[in-house]
Design a protein around this motif. Structure first.
Motif, PDB file in Angstrom:
ATOM      1  N   GLU A 419      49.399  48.723  45.878  1.00  0.00           N
ATOM      2  CA  GLU A 419      48.294  48.327  46.757  1.00  0.00           C
ATOM      3  C   GLU A 419      47.980  46.846  46.579  1.00  0.00           C
ATOM      4  N   LYS A 449      37.411  46.277  42.954  1.00  0.00           N
ATOM      5  CA  LYS A 449      37.566  45.596  44.231  1.00  0.00           C
ATOM      6  C   LYS A 449      36.784  46.337  45.316  1.00  0.00           C
ATOM      7  N   LEU A 451      35.403  48.123  48.698  1.00  0.00           N
ATOM      8  CA  LEU A 451      36.063  48.927  49.720  1.00  0.00           C
ATOM      9  C   LEU A 451      35.144  49.063  50.926  1.00  0.00           C
ATOM     10  N   SER A 452      35.741  49.198  52.095  1.00  0.00           N
ATOM     11  CA  SER A 452      34.962  49.402  53.316  1.00  0.00           C
ATOM     12  C   SER A 452      35.807  50.169  54.315  1.00  0.00           C
ATOM     13  N   ALA A 455      39.971  50.856  54.818  1.00  0.00           N
ATOM     14  CA  ALA A 455      40.772  50.830  53.597  1.00  0.00           C
ATOM     15  C   ALA A 455      41.495  52.156  53.421  1.00  0.00           C
ATOM     16  N   ARG A 459      42.780  53.856  45.693  1.00  0.00           N
ATOM     17  CA  ARG A 459      41.385  53.527  45.389  1.00  0.00           C
ATOM     18  C   ARG A 459      40.435  54.384  46.218  1.00  0.00           C
ATOM     19  N   VAL A 460      40.767  54.532  47.479  1.00  0.00           N
ATOM     20  CA  VAL A 460      39.911  55.329  48.360  1.00  0.00           C
ATOM     21  C   VAL A 460      39.924  56.786  47.924  1.00  0.00           C
ATOM     22  N   TYR A 481      39.456  55.538  54.249  1.00  0.00           N
ATOM     23  CA  TYR A 481      38.021  55.213  54.300  1.00  0.00           C
ATOM     24  C   TYR A 481      37.586  55.221  55.769  1.00  0.00           C
ATOM     25  N   ASN A 503      29.246  50.316  52.741  1.00  0.00           N
ATOM     26  CA  ASN A 503      30.338  49.610  52.087  1.00  0.00           C
ATOM     27  C   ASN A 503      30.191  49.716  50.569  1.00  0.00           C
TER      28      ASN A 503
END
Length: 935
Positions: A419, A449, A451-452, A455, A459-460, A481, A503
């Motif tokens: 990623e 980091k 996320l919004s 994404a 991580r999501v 996301y 967010n």
């Protein structure tokens, strides 16, 4: 000759994986430890391809071949199917009789089966070690079983006869709904065909990761990291050979053929081999898609099988319960031409003579240096350890985890690195990616980091798992996301009293992953397919009220939907089976009706009973509550345990220090003492130390039904105004919760605008204090006129007696007074009110903290300082710089005293909020503040 013989034996051994996955019916051959193959002959016994008889009992199907023997299903003379394990040179052992269906799971290394007498119970066994146990119990009869890379797929039927597929993952006992219809196992990965015809390529050890491939195949095979499969197009009657590369997640149509091809293909590094219905054997170049005809065998065999062993291709006919017949064998000679191999003749195998085809020349390959091997699931050795050490040095993998084996933690680290460098997160480190990993420019891991929306990736997925565990979302992680994830994040921000942007900021990411995330106290809509803590709470409540009789497993299954429909019927003639927010409020309210099953009238009239003398009444006892499986214990949520402990503390059963939100020994001992007291009062309850529903009802009767004797102190008569309770509107509940919160009597997470458990407990505690002071008030947790007046007086006293923050000993700027901080809190609260946002009310300390969070977001407050609640010199200085920069655009921001420069008045507050709500990209590109360093 020896090499050719060995190659032929290996080829027949490898046939099992193809036949088991692609052929319908019973398997005819099974591999043994990479060196031998077996099949069921026409007489019903199992033989090796060398002609040696391997079993003493007749076999119906082979389940698997292990290191020491064979596991198979045998049928005796009475037609009874038995699960048998037969070690080499030993008598067979029958582990189970009257088998209904059975399957072997490669992932679990176990055999699963059901019996004809109990088709709901699935058993698992390891015959080699003599272990057999119950795996799970299905809701209805199991129709069939299928081994899966993730565990076991079992098929049941609902009341209407529709088939439902369930996945029982390895190591679990609770199956979950799945759409897996079939599976092609390649060792290390599997191609799953779903009910809708779509395909997923799933990797071993990566349960949360899969690749969506395409629609259902006719045949498929795997070579390295490339999947080859055929798709029949009905409208033009052609077969497409498709290629899917897992490294790049790209698919292409490699070649097209007229008519239907057989359900069997094979591949090596340079060619894919297919057999047409009319007996033409094709070789398709894996790069160019060019095809040549290798052989015309004069028609398609009855049950064709193809398998590659090294550079040798074997084509043979293997009908069920018949001896396999080798048709042709090809290999590539030193000139890279197709040539025949003289196959070794073994018992029960014949060779069909064929004409040698005209060889097709291939270009001479250019020698290339040996590349670095790819690192992927199941990889082992020094190369893996080297990659793990690099990941550790960059922060993607924890220290001490360089064990030389690619497991789940290493796969997650690989995906995070992918990623960071902007490639597909497939968990496979290619040669180019390894070069980047070992380079000096490799990116360092940024765990927090932001996320919004938009994404995707690991991580999501990690964030969604956290949100699901704490009740903010009820669907399983999908690594994207989207709108649902944004709504869940907004719920989290609402719970924390933050601005609801949806967010995940850096500060919020740190908050979540430092173990500080609270459980959500509100409601979220639930429906079929949902899972998690909120579904478990729903099932517990439905079970307590009598609507649900299934297992409380946190999975919104068909039985849960049926129970919701039964409850819906109390309020509407149209039932959906969906738990909306309005329905959940009714369900969890104290007035929720219990389920009353329909009564079947008795056609036979009963005789009139004779009157009997009334017995002497006994002393009144407390009511015996209906037993229920719901209880609060060590597995319950923080909110449930805290609410229970608050009542126990108010009643004097535990101390203030015992209120931890965890089910500790003090809580368990207190509950055990209460249950002993209940038994003395004639209530049927087990002294377990766990708070069952019966125990909770008894505690509520002690906590809320206390009505002290009035004293001479005057009481306020009710004025007829409405009582603030569960049915009160947001406009009445939120101001009351805000006052309680500011006085420290209610946690931030309970300030939601809805009348929740925390609010009820806080009101009940106040009413208890009122009763002790002589007020004639009922302790019921609802705020009537008398209680509201008492709270208003408490709030006024609180504001009048606010201590000066300067005298608290905290290190803060000498120019900021408690009045200034109160003004800052009012500015935030007015902003929330005018914006129509449902936030917790700001106090002076939370207002300062929120101001620092906003300024830190835009680089106006040094990130190395913690966003605490002190209005310190750094904050005062930065506010002064902001005021100076903005003073040129608004004369109202000008100050005449240096002591006032760092204070936030209403005009400067509006500027800060306005810039906070703007798009960051706009500020970075067009703001006159972009070139100013405010740290």
């Amino acid at each position: 000759m020896f090499r050719k013989c060995l190659s032929f034996m290996l080829a027949l051994m490898l046939a099992l994986s193809c036949m088991t996955a692609l052929a319908s019916g019973k398997p005819a051959m099974e591999s043994y430890n990479g060196s031998e193959s077996y099949y069921i002959a026409s007489n019903g016994y199992i033989y090796s391809v060398s002609g040696v008889k391997k079993t003493t009992l007749q076999a119906e199907s082979i389940l698997y071949v292990g290191q020491k023997g064979i596991c198979y299903i045998s049928v005796n003379s009475y037609g009874i199917r038995r699960l048998v394990y037969e070690a080499t040179g030993k008598k067979p052992t029958v582990f189970a009789s009257s088998i209904d269906c059975a399957a072997y799971s490669e992932a679990a290394g176990l055999v699963y089966y059901t019996t004809t007498s109990d088709k709901k119970t699935v058993y698992r066994c390891s015959p080699e070690y003599g272990v057999s146990a119950r795996a799970c119990v299905a809701e209805s009869n199991v129709v069939s079983l299928l081994g899966s890379i993730q565990g076991l797929v079992m098929v049941t039927r609902d009341t209407k006869g529709n088939e439902l597929s369930w996945l029982l993952k390895t190591g679990t006992t609770t199956p979950e709904i799945t759409s897996i219809d079939n599976e092609y196992y390649f060792g290390g990965c599997a191609l799953q065909v779903m009910h809708n015809g779509s395909m997923k390529l799933v990797f071993a050890g990566m349960d949360d990761y899969s690749l969506n491939v395409d629609s259902s195949p006719v045949a498929c095979t795997m070579e390295g990291n490339t999947l080859y499969y055929t798709k029949y197009v009905t409208w033009n009657r052609t077969t497409q050979l498709r290629k899917y590369t897992t490294d790049t997640a790209s698919r292409t149509v490699l070649a097209r053929f007229d008519g239907m091809m057989s359900a069997m293909i094979a591949a090596d590094e340079m060619y894919v081999y297919l057999l047409s219905e009319n007996g033409l054997l094709y070789a398709v170049n894996t790069e160019t898609g060019e095809s040549v005809v290798c052989e015309d065998i004069g028609g398609s065999p009855e049950s064709p099988r193809m398998v590659m062993c090294g550079n040798i291709l074997y084509l043979y006919d293997a009908p069920e319960r018949k001896i396999p017949t080798l048709i042709i064998a090809y290999e590539l000679n030193e000139e890279e031409d197709f040539v025949f191999v003289d196959p070794v003749i073994v018992p029960s195998v014949t060779v069909k003579p064929n004409v040698k085809p005209t060889p097709t020349p291939r270009p001479t390959p250019v020698p290339t240096p040996t590349p670095m091997p790819e690192i992927k699931s199941g990889s082992r050795g020094d190369d893996v350890k080297k990659a793990q050490n690099a990941l550790i040095s960059l922060g993607y993998l924890a220290s001490g985890q360089a064990d030389g084996v690619v497991g789940s933690r290493t796969l997650r680290a690989i995906r995070l690195f992918q990623e960071a460098i902007g490639v597909t997160e497939n968990g496979i480190l290619t040669q180019d990616q390894l070069k980047k990993l070992y380079s000096s420019s490799a990116p360092v891991c940024d765990l927090y980091k932001p996320l919004s929306v938009g994404a995707v990736g690991t991580r999501v997925s990690d964030l969604q798992k956290q949100l699901q565990d704490h009740g903010y979302i009820a669907y399983n992680p999908d690594s994207a996301y989207g709108a649902n994830t944004k709504a869940a994040v907004q719920r989290l921000q609402e719970e924390l009293g933050y601005y609801q942007s949806g967010n995940m900021t850096r500060a919020l990411m740190q908050y979540v992953y430092n173990g500080k995330m609270p459980d959500y106290s509100g409601y979220i809509p639930l429906s079929s397919g949902c899972s998690g803590i909120r579904v478990k709470e729903l099932q517990q409540r439905l079970k307590y009220l009598g609507y649900y009789t299934g297992t409380v497993n946190g999975s919104y299954n068909a039985a849960t939907a049926a129970a919701v429909k039964l409850f819906e019927a109390n309020y509407s003639s149209v039932t959906t089976g969906k738990a909306t927010i309005s329905l959940l409020k009714k369900l969890f309210s104290s007035s929720a009706p219990h389920y009353v099953p329909p009564v079947t009238p008795d056609p036979t009239p009963k005789p009139t009973p004779k009157p009997t003398a009334k017995p002497t009444p006994k002393p009144t006892k407390l009511p015996t509550f209906a037993p229920d499986e719901y209880e609060i214990n060590s597995n319950s949520s923080y909110a449930e345990i805290w609410a229970l402990q608050t009542k126990l503390y108010e009643l004097g059963y535990i101390t203030e220090g015992d209120r931890t939100g965890r089910y500790n020994s003090a809580t368990k001992n207190a509950i055990g003492g209460i249950q002993t007291e209940m038994r003395r009062n004639g209530i049927e309850v087990k002294v377990s130390g766990h708070a069952t529903q019966t125990t909770l009802d008894y505690i509520d009767s002690l906590y809320y039904d206390v009505t002290p004797e009035p004293t001479a102190k005057p009481t306020s008569a009710p004025s007829g105004d409405s009582v603030i309770g569960p049915d009160s509107p947001y406009s009445d509940v939120w101001p009351l919760q805000s006052k309680l919160n500011e006085m420290g009597l209610l946690e931030d997470k309970y300030v939601t605008g809805t009348y929740n458990t925390g609010t009820k407990n806080a009101i009940g505690a106040i009413q208890k204090k009122m009763a002790q002071n002589g007020y004639n008030v009922t302790i019921n947790g609802r705020a009537g006129k008398m209680t509201q007046d008492y709270i208003d007086q408490m709030y006024e006293d609180y504001l009048d007696n606010l201590p000066s923050l300067q005298s608290s000993g905290a290190s803060q700027n000498k120019n900021i007074t408690s009045g200034d901080l109160n003004q800052l809190a009012k500015l935030f609260n007015n902003y929330l009110k005018t914006s129509g946002l449902k936030h917790a009310a700001y106090k002076t300390d939370t207002a300062v903290q929120q101001l620092k969070e906003i300024l830190k977001t835009w680089g106006w407050y040094d990130a190395k300082y913690t966003c605490d609640t002190v209005y310190d010199d750094d904050l005062f200085s930065n506010i002064g710089q902001i005021r100076t920069l903005l003073g040129g655009s608004d004369p109202m921001l000008e100050v005449f005293s240096e002591a006032d420069a760092g204070k936030v008045d209403d005009i400067l507050f509006d500027y800060i909020i306005q810039m906070f709500e703007n798009d960051p990209a706009t500020l970075d590109s067009g703001s006159y503040l972009q070139s100013v360093n405010l740290k």
